[in-house]
Design a protein around this motif. Sequence first.
Motif, mmCIF file in Angstrom:
data_model
loop_
_atom_site.group_PDB
_atom_site.id
_atom_site.type_symbol
_atom_site.label_atom_id
_atom_site.label_comp_id
_atom_site.label_asym_id
_atom_site.label_seq_id
_atom_site.Cartn_x
_atom_site.Cartn_y
_atom_site.Cartn_z
ATOM 1 N N ALA A 14 -11.815 -21.066 15.514
ATOM 2 C CA ALA A 14 -13.205 -20.612 15.442
ATOM 3 C C ALA A 14 -13.942 -21.031 14.204
ATOM 4 O O ALA A 14 -14.843 -20.351 13.768
ATOM 5 C CB ALA A 14 -13.209 -19.094 15.534
ATOM 6 N N ALA A 15 -13.626 -22.139 13.599
ATOM 7 C CA ALA A 15 -14.113 -22.397 12.258
ATOM 8 C C ALA A 15 -15.227 -23.405 12.129
ATOM 9 O O ALA A 15 -15.178 -24.230 11.257
ATOM 10 C CB ALA A 15 -12.940 -22.831 11.396
ATOM 11 N N ASP A 58 -18.236 -26.376 12.773
ATOM 12 C CA ASP A 58 -17.377 -26.271 13.946
ATOM 13 C C ASP A 58 -16.208 -27.232 13.770
ATOM 14 O O ASP A 58 -16.244 -28.122 12.923
ATOM 15 C CB ASP A 58 -18.157 -26.604 15.223
ATOM 16 C CG ASP A 58 -17.500 -26.049 16.485
ATOM 17 O OD1 ASP A 58 -16.386 -25.500 16.408
ATOM 18 O OD2 ASP A 58 -18.100 -26.169 17.561
ATOM 19 N N GLY A 59 -15.184 -27.043 14.587
ATOM 20 C CA GLY A 59 -14.026 -27.929 14.546
ATOM 21 C C GLY A 59 -14.457 -29.369 14.743
ATOM 22 O O GLY A 59 -15.496 -29.649 15.357
ATOM 23 N N ALA A 60 -13.671 -30.287 14.275
ATOM 24 C CA ALA A 60 -14.013 -31.705 14.324
ATOM 25 C C ALA A 60 -14.375 -32.169 15.733
ATOM 26 O O ALA A 60 -15.224 -33.031 15.909
ATOM 27 C CB ALA A 60 -12.860 -32.537 13.770
ATOM 28 N N ARG A 71 -15.976 -22.055 15.527
ATOM 29 C CA ARG A 71 -17.242 -21.867 14.810
ATOM 30 C C ARG A 71 -17.072 -20.909 13.628
ATOM 31 O O ARG A 71 -16.446 -19.869 13.739
ATOM 32 C CB ARG A 71 -18.273 -21.323 15.781
ATOM 33 C CG ARG A 71 -19.656 -21.221 15.217
ATOM 34 C CD ARG A 71 -20.592 -20.738 16.322
ATOM 35 N NE ARG A 71 -21.874 -20.399 15.790
ATOM 36 C CZ ARG A 71 -22.972 -21.129 15.949
ATOM 37 N NH1 ARG A 71 -22.923 -22.243 16.639
ATOM 38 N NH2 ARG A 71 -24.105 -20.736 15.428
ATOM 39 N N VAL A 72 -17.644 -21.304 12.513
ATOM 40 C CA VAL A 72 -17.696 -20.426 11.341
ATOM 41 C C VAL A 72 -19.106 -20.523 10.758
ATOM 42 O O VAL A 72 -19.665 -21.610 10.638
ATOM 43 C CB VAL A 72 -16.615 -20.777 10.274
ATOM 44 C CG1 VAL A 72 -16.757 -22.181 9.759
ATOM 45 C CG2 VAL A 72 -16.641 -19.792 9.125
ATOM 46 N N ALA A 80 -18.623 -15.531 9.041
ATOM 47 C CA ALA A 80 -18.320 -14.999 10.366
ATOM 48 C C ALA A 80 -17.509 -16.032 11.125
ATOM 49 O O ALA A 80 -17.909 -17.190 11.241
ATOM 50 C CB ALA A 80 -19.610 -14.673 11.120
ATOM 51 N N PHE A 81 -16.340 -15.617 11.607
ATOM 52 C CA PHE A 81 -15.443 -16.433 12.404
ATOM 53 C C PHE A 81 -15.385 -15.831 13.794
ATOM 54 O O PHE A 81 -15.934 -14.769 14.047
ATOM 55 C CB PHE A 81 -14.015 -16.417 11.825
ATOM 56 C CG PHE A 81 -13.900 -16.940 10.431
ATOM 57 C CD1 PHE A 81 -13.841 -18.299 10.193
ATOM 58 C CD2 PHE A 81 -13.827 -16.075 9.360
ATOM 59 C CE1 PHE A 81 -13.705 -18.787 8.913
ATOM 60 C CE2 PHE A 81 -13.701 -16.556 8.068
ATOM 61 C CZ PHE A 81 -13.635 -17.907 7.850
#
Length: 148
Positions: A14-15, A58-60, A71-72, A80-81
């Motif tokens: 979720a980053a 967001d992730g690569a 998503r972070v 927020a994660f």
Amino acid sequence: MRRLILMAAMLTLAACSQQPSQSGDANNTPSPKANTAPTQTASAAPNAVPAAFLGVWDGAKGHCDPDSDMRVEIGKQHLAFYESSGEVKQVTRDGPGTIELTMAMDGEGEQWTQKMRFALSPDAHQMTASPVPADHPGMATALKRCPS
């Protein structure tokens, strides 16, 4: 240990979602200091995240959708994660374009303290997030900046 793995998994899942970035964030990257130990940021509040890191990531391979698992969202004093969030308690610079955040986290009915290191790419369009201490090398997560 469970919380470290949980946070790394959340970053892995979720980053990549931050608040919309302001133009010129790349120009706000901290200036390099040779052979210096990590220090607190020189911002108005010691727990304010530098502007270059703010926004949605967001992730690569993510699409930057609000429901993305990677998503972070990084604000000046809050992250927020996916299914968790954190209040930034301390920001420490760890070299040019790298910060270490100490956060009071809350998610899935639990609360914990988490340290994370965020390292920007030279163009500030990509970032690597990793737990501190980095005793699990495979836990680093590659993120990309989402359009604002």
